[in-house]
Design an enzyme around this catalytic site. Structure first.
Site, PDB file in Angstrom:
ATOM      1  N   HIS A 286       0.855  -1.192   0.182  1.00 54.22           N
ATOM      2  CA  HIS A 286      -0.034  -0.035  -0.052  1.00 54.22           C
ATOM      3  C   HIS A 286       0.925   1.260   0.033  1.00 54.22           C
ATOM      4  CE1 HIS A 286      -4.209   0.607  -0.158  1.00 54.22           C
ATOM      5  NE2 HIS A 286      -4.391   0.623   1.236  1.00 54.22           N
TER       6      HIS A 286
ATOM      7  N   ASN B  88      -7.130   5.869   3.840  1.00 56.32           N
ATOM      8  CA  ASN B  88      -8.540   6.046   3.493  1.00 56.32           C
ATOM      9  C   ASN B  88      -9.001   7.445   3.920  1.00 56.32           C
ATOM     10  OD1 ASN B  88      -8.638   3.322   3.134  1.00 56.32           O
ATOM     11  ND2 ASN B  88      -9.789   2.649   5.014  1.00 56.32           N
TER      12      ASN B  88
ATOM     13  N   ASP C  55      -1.057   2.414  -5.380  1.00 58.11           N
ATOM     14  CA  ASP C  55      -0.886   0.997  -5.678  1.00 58.11           C
ATOM     15  C   ASP C  55      -2.093   0.590  -6.353  1.00 58.11           C
ATOM     16  OD1 ASP C  55      -1.826   1.638  -2.833  1.00 58.11           O
ATOM     17  OD2 ASP C  55      -2.672  -0.426  -3.372  1.00 58.11           O
TER      18      ASP C  55
ATOM     19  N   ASN D 138      -9.678   3.068  -1.887  1.00 57.05           N
ATOM     20  CA  ASN D 138     -10.188   4.037  -0.681  1.00 57.05           C
ATOM     21  C   ASN D 138      -9.396   5.519  -0.500  1.00 57.05           C
ATOM     22  OD1 ASN D 138     -12.432   2.239  -0.147  1.00 57.05           O
ATOM     23  ND2 ASN D 138     -11.168   1.330   1.597  1.00 57.05           N
TER      24      ASN D 138
END
Length: 189
Positions: A19, A66, A91, A112
């Site tokens: 991530h 997020n 990513d 997100n």
């Protein structure tokens, strides 16, 4: 001036996860631009610099993935720039590891962090540098996969992938999105 945002999660716990590839690309770009340090501002780590002759602001949101739109919306307001002057590096599960895809706008694709940026920053028209990380093998959950480290084979190719992603961002800044897309889209390992 362009805002170049690498998405990731803050802290050592997440630094080597899939991530956080956006953070890795920002670090590579900052090194090329001779950035000595980042400063804490707008819920992010930021650095102003010159990259390939153009003024840029490197951004690593510190709000966790997020909520990436929180930091970016503050930065866009401060610099009085529209979302169209933003390059977002993130990513992408839908691309095999090592594959790049550049484009302007589009949907969040289930990401997100990108979804939060679209929602809080006035639209989806940023330039996206999508860095392929591949999908997990069942039964591994997507959330566990993106927060896990790279495999041994991936680690061996990660540095060159990050550097190629940084090359793509430089190409966007120097030559424009169309040239960068024609040069880098779909290029894999």
């Amino acid at each position: 001036m362009q805002i170049i945002v690498g998405l990731g999660n803050p802290g050592d716990k997440y630094s080597q996860t899939r991530h956080n590839i956006g953070f890795h690309v920002i670090e590579a770009l900052a090194k090329r631009a001779s950035v000595v340090s980042f400063r804490d501002k707008f819920s992010a780590r930021i650095a102003e610099a010159t990259l390939v002759g153009e003024r840029v602001v490197f951004v690593k949101p510190q709000t966790f993935m997020n909520l990436s739109g929180n930091a970016l919306s503050q930065i866009l307001t401060w610099y009085k720039l529209p979302i169209t002057d933003t390059i977002v590096i993130h990513d992408d599960l839908d691309l095999p590891f090592g594959t790049l895809r550049l484009r302007r706008g589009g949907g969040a694709g289930g990401h997100n962090g990108v979804s939060d940026i679209v929602r809080k920053c006035g639209g989806a028209e940023s330039i996206r540098v999508r860095c392929g990380i591949g999908r997990p093998t069942p039964p591994m959950a997507v959330a566990d996969y993106v927060l896990s480290g790279f495999s041994g084979e991936e680690k061996g190719a990660l540095e060159s992938f990050v550097l190629r992603s940084a090359d793509a961002v430089e190409c966007v800044v120097r030559d424009g999105l169309t040239v960068a897309m024609n040069t880098f889209n779909g290029k894999g390992k």
